[in-house]
Enzyme design. Sequence first.
Site, short mmCIF file in Angstrom:
data_model
loop_
_atom_site.label_atom_id
_atom_site.label_comp_id
_atom_site.label_asym_id
_atom_site.label_seq_id
_atom_site.Cartn_x
_atom_site.Cartn_y
_atom_site.Cartn_z
N GLY A 110 46.59 -41.49 20.98
CA GLY A 110 45.92 -39.71 20.73
C GLY A 110 46.40 -38.16 21.83
O GLY A 110 45.06 -37.85 21.67
N CYS A 155 58.52 -35.83 16.31
CA CYS A 155 59.92 -35.78 17.53
C CYS A 155 61.14 -36.09 16.68
O CYS A 155 61.89 -36.89 17.54
CB CYS A 155 58.75 -36.40 17.99
SG CYS A 155 58.69 -38.20 17.77
#
Length: 389
Positions: A231, A339
């Site tokens: 989150g 990423c």
Amino acid sequence: MTPAARIATAAEILDAVSDGMAAEQALTRWARGARFAGSKDRAAVRDHVFDALRRWRSAACAGGGTDGRRVMLGLLRLDGADPEEIFTGRGHAPPSLTEAERAGGSPPEGRAGWDMPDWIADRLERAHGVEAAARLAKALRERAPVTLRVNTLKSDVPSALGKLEADGISARPNPLCNTALTVTEGARRIAQGAAYRDGLVELQDAASQAVAALVPLTPEARVLDYCAGGGGKTLALAARMGGGPIVAHDADPRRMRDLPDRAARAGARVERVDHPDSLYHAVLTDAPCSGSGAWRRSPEAKWRLTPERLSELNSIQDDILDRAAELTAPAGTLVYATCSILAEENDARIDAFLARHTGWHAVLRRAFDPDVDGDGFFTAHLTRRNATT
């Protein structure tokens, strides 16, 4: 523990990692059985293990072998330390060096100094050229910065810096995002500090913050974080929305188990859903990936990744994009992020999506390289052509 005992322990843990155990699991197993080890000892051993994993190939060259002992020997040599002062055999120090160990090892040359498998280096070269690929590879050999996000629901940058200073933590503004702070001293105090406990700051990479800051938002927008995980980006989006609400979903809801507590601490409104079925003005898909842009933080992953696993991830990424497109409102924005620094997970996935969905186009593509400010990230914004509602 003495410095030599820490080196000996790191070598044992590296052997466990070589045998297939996850680094975090090996460290936890050791710590549970080492009641004598204080917090500084555990931190030092962890640093040794992760430094060795980041530079495994070059350290193995310098040490003359791939077992934990010789990797640590090589790491000492690369760092300019005198191994004879560590390998003494006294107390809990590693046994003294043999003549073969003294004579063995050689400076890493060529790709060995990149500290990654050749098949990954080949892909970086094809995508970026030799010079840029070498720079990316070598950046991943270093320790990652510790970065905080200032929670604008509760603070601002000057106030957060002051609170952190009171906690014994020094930080500086990070150029990648106006909410990002790079910690320069006292990183191990963050979790116990009042600034963190009170929700003024969150641990989050600066490039990750920049990706969240690029998501186009309006005050009335309905926003879905489709791959919410822990989150971090969910809370960053909520802060931009004045507290939310943000809808959070993950294919594995267990990844979001800490999100309610994190949201409460941050003062954010987050609605978790198992099966999103509405249309959203912005859909963020922070897709599962190799994590190559963050290999400084989990360096064993670059040695465990295989071409087959990368292909599996590409299929997952394509599927996520297709599903998320169905949840994006006609005039909304589908945001893709990884990423990763691998083109196969980034531009190639966007190109493949556009080939499958001819009514869409990319209005933004941006890559962040791993460096002193943040991890490697990629993001793209996709919209439907000529959409008006």
